[in-house]
Design an enzyme around this catalytic site. Structure first.
Site, PDB file in Angstrom:
ATOM      1  N   LYS A  13       0.839  -1.193   0.000  1.00 54.11           N
ATOM      2  CA  LYS A  13       0.000   0.000   0.000  1.00 54.11           C
ATOM      3  C   LYS A  13       0.876   1.245   0.000  1.00 54.11           C
ATOM      4  CE  LYS A  13      -3.920  -1.846   2.643  1.00 54.11           C
ATOM      5  NZ  LYS A  13      -4.981  -1.650   1.649  1.00 54.11           N
ATOM      6  N   ARG A  41     -10.352 -11.525   1.805  1.00 63.03           N
ATOM      7  CA  ARG A  41     -11.172 -12.606   1.240  1.00 63.03           C
ATOM      8  C   ARG A  41     -10.403 -13.932   1.252  1.00 63.03           C
ATOM      9  NH1 ARG A  41     -11.624  -9.225  -4.240  1.00 63.03           N
ATOM     10  NH2 ARG A  41     -11.361  -7.565  -2.706  1.00 63.03           N
TER      11      ARG A  41
HETATM   12  N1  BES Z   1      -8.223  -3.799   4.402  1.00 66.52           N
HETATM   13  C1  BES Z   1      -8.336  -3.384   3.061  1.00 66.52           C
HETATM   14  C2  BES Z   1      -9.614  -2.611   2.771  1.00 66.52           C
HETATM   15  C3  BES Z   1      -9.656  -1.208   3.283  1.00 66.52           C
HETATM   16  C4  BES Z   1      -8.937  -0.216   2.683  1.00 66.52           C
HETATM   17  C5  BES Z   1     -10.495  -0.891   4.322  1.00 66.52           C
HETATM   18  C6  BES Z   1      -9.030   1.078   3.143  1.00 66.52           C
HETATM   19  C7  BES Z   1     -10.605   0.398   4.764  1.00 66.52           C
HETATM   20  C8  BES Z   1      -9.859   1.392   4.183  1.00 66.52           C
HETATM   21  C9  BES Z   1      -8.325  -4.601   2.156  1.00 66.52           C
HETATM   22  O1  BES Z   1      -7.529  -5.643   2.564  1.00 66.52           O
HETATM   23  C10 BES Z   1      -7.775  -4.142   0.843  1.00 66.52           C
HETATM   24  O2  BES Z   1      -6.640  -3.774   0.805  1.00 66.52           O
HETATM   25  N2  BES Z   1      -8.615  -4.170  -0.183  1.00 66.52           N
HETATM   26  C11 BES Z   1      -8.230  -3.726  -1.462  1.00 66.52           C
HETATM   27  C12 BES Z   1      -8.777  -4.692  -2.470  1.00 66.52           C
HETATM   28  C13 BES Z   1      -8.281  -4.459  -3.870  1.00 66.52           C
HETATM   29  C14 BES Z   1      -6.813  -4.810  -3.955  1.00 66.52           C
HETATM   30  C15 BES Z   1      -9.095  -5.304  -4.810  1.00 66.52           C
HETATM   31  C16 BES Z   1      -8.804  -2.333  -1.674  1.00 66.52           C
HETATM   32  O3  BES Z   1      -9.920  -2.078  -1.259  1.00 66.52           O
HETATM   33  O4  BES Z   1      -8.089  -1.496  -2.217  1.00 66.52           O
HETATM   34 MN    MN Z   2      -5.531  -5.411   1.906  1.00 68.50          MN
END
Ligand code: BES
Ligand code: MN
Ligand code: ZN
Length: 498
Positions: free
Chosen positions: A281, A355
């Site tokens: 990230k 997931r």
């Molecule tokens: N934990 C995150 C989702 C998230 C991001 C929650 C920001 C709250 C605030 C999750 O694991 C994630 O990183 N999801 C990705 C999925 C994508 C790679 C398809 C996302 O939402 O960017």
């Molecule tokens: Mn994630």
């Protein structure tokens, strides 16, 4: 803070502070009316002179009210102009009242707010919300501050005042459930607020053991990585590969129902820190990914509240817990892993890890022959884009279950909004190299994530709660909210009512 119910007239009962509501422009609630009479019109005068604010949540403290009133102080809370309060407004008022008393020097208070009229809500609800709103008003996460000072004059006891004996039982019911739910919410908030280095998968496992010490009715089982290997949980384990902290699969069982009653299974995403893994990230606000276990925290909070209330239901809480970090042995984009269900998954993005751990937990859930399975997860940033920070996203394969959860969210003011789980969306998950990819395209990210989970639910009734937008607040008041413990508890209480 202790809570109880007291029956009597507001002017006659002794307390350090009696709490009553007034509405705009100069409408006294029944309890305020009595105080006004007993004080020869003091409240009316102060309203007239503009010294009492009637805006919703406004508070005015009256020291040493005129004779005839047994309380040392009166706290007048503004209720706005509506004759019947909206449920949300009631919660705001109850919270503001307790925040004001907490700073007033009064060690105990007697609140008549539960006698206000609230649209479609009974006394038990109002008593319960008085408790949970009050506890929210005084909650602080200061276990890591070296100079944490307790309040100088903390509010030690709040009594819910009712004027008639007939109402005592119902108010007591509300107070009792309110205390248990507030304990659950506080637990969820505190676990969420703990940083990644103090809330590892092992710490969460320990938390389950601690809960068992508090509530002996709980059964706790912790599956280690070697157990998960035996079960074939290759998807869950693929997320843990980049971390030095061992993953845990935490199982908590509460059997308060009849032997044959199929359990409700709650599955909570327990990523104790989500860096994204190799699909790292960006740095901004990455600290907030310590909140990526708030789904798990809501399961702990709900299990705790159900055990405290001794609800006559069977409940299983399952928490897959791991970190998601980059490392030489971390899963790489393009890697293919085999889930417990036997289905293979191409990991196109290691940041879509929630997931990957939930799917194996959902497969594992079958072993409990569940009535329903509800998973709770900070799953997608897309959910924050779609619904912001007010409603959580709800998807599932059973409309009656979805309806029950939507209704519970309404009742508890912990609202959910349903998104469609149609086959058309599922096609986005196709992969050239495995049974499915772990991400869809750019569009409808919350739905494609749910579609992914839906491939692992088999034939049980299932709902998925995406709490990415509601599990914590950002900015100055950064911190876990404890949502959706209120929704889940309302759903479980509703189940015991039919
Ligand atoms: N934990 C995150 C989702 C998230 C991001 C929650 C920001 C709250 C605030 C999750 O694991 C994630 O990183 N999801 C990705 C999925 C994508 C790679 C398809 C996302 O939402 O960017
Ligand atoms: Mn994630
Ligand atoms: Zn995550």
């Amino acid at each position: 803070m202790d809570f109880n119910v007291k029956c009597g007239d507001p002017e006659k009962l002794r307390s350090a502070c009696v709490v009553v509501g007034v509405s705009a422009p100069r409408r006294l609630s029944a309890a305020a009316e009595r105080l006004d009479k007993a004080s020869q019109g003091q409240l009316g005068e102060l309203l007239k002179s503009g010294d009492i604010g009637t805006d919703c949540g406004n508070t005015t403290l009256i020291h040493s009210p005129r004779g005839g009133i047994q309380a040392k102080r009166i706290l007048v809370v503004g209720c706005g102009k509506d004759k019947q309060l909206a449920p949300k407004a009631f919660i705001k008022i109850a919270r503001a009242a307790t925040a004001a008393v907490e700073n007033s020097g009064a060690g105990d208070a007697l609140s008549y707010l539960a006698e206000l009229e609230v649209a479609d809500r009974d006394l038990a609800w109002k008593a319960r919300q008085t408790v949970t709103a009050s506890r929210a008003a005084v909650y602080a996460f200061d276990e890591l501050k070296s100079d944490a000072k307790p309040a100088k004059h903390p509010l030690r006891r709040l009594s819910v005042g009712v004027s008639s004996h007939e109402h005592v039982d119902e108010a007591q019911d509300g107070v009792r459930s309110g205390v248990a739910i507030a304990n659950g919410i506080d637990l969820a908030r505190t676990l969420g607020n703990r940083p990644g280095n103090r809330c590892t998968p092992s710490d969460l496992a320990q938390q389950a053991q601690d809960l068992k010490k508090t509530f002996s009715a709980l059964k706790v089982e912790i599956l280690e990585e070697k157990d998960m290997e035996k079960l074939g949980m290759g998807s869950l384990l693929s997320v843990a590969r980049g971390s030095r902290e061992p993953a845990k699969l935490i199982v908590m069982q509460y059997n308060g129902g009849k032997k044959g009653d199929k359990p409700v299974v709650l599955v909570g995403k327990g990523v104790t820190f989500d860096s994204g893994g190799i699909s790292l990230k960006p740095g901004a606000a990455m600290d907030e990914m310590k909140f990526d276990m708030c789904g798990a925290a809501s399961v702990f909070g709900s299990v705790s509240a159900v055990a405290e209330l001794k609800l006559p239901i069977n409940l299983v809480g399952i928490v897959p817990a791991t970190e998601n970090l980059p490392d030489g042995s971390a899963t790489k984009p393009g890697d293919v892993v085999t889930s417990m269900s036997g289905q293979t998954i191409e990991v196109l993005n290691t940041d879509a890890e929630g997931r990957l751990i939930l799917c194996d937990a959902l497969t594992y859930a079958k072993k409990f022959d569940p009535d329903v399975v509800i998973d709770i997860a900070t799953l997608t940033g897309a959910c924050v884009v779609a619904l912001g920070h007010h409603a959580l996203g709800l998807l599932g394969n059973d409309q009656p279950l979805a309806d029950a959860l939507l209704a519970a969210g309404q009742t508890a003011c912990d609202r959910a909004w349903q998104l469609p789980l149609w086959d058309e969306y599922d096609e986005a998950l196709s992969s050239n190299f495995a049974d499915m990819a772990n991400i869809g395209g750019r569009s409808a990210g919350t739905i494609t994530a749910a579609c992914f989970l839906g491939r692992f639910t088999g034939d049980y009734r299932w709902a998925h709660l995406d709490i990415a937008g509601v599990a914590w607040d950002t900015g100055k008041n950064k911190g876990a909210t404890g949502r959706p413990v209120s929704l889940l508890m309302q759903y479980l209480l509703d189940r015991t009512a039919d």
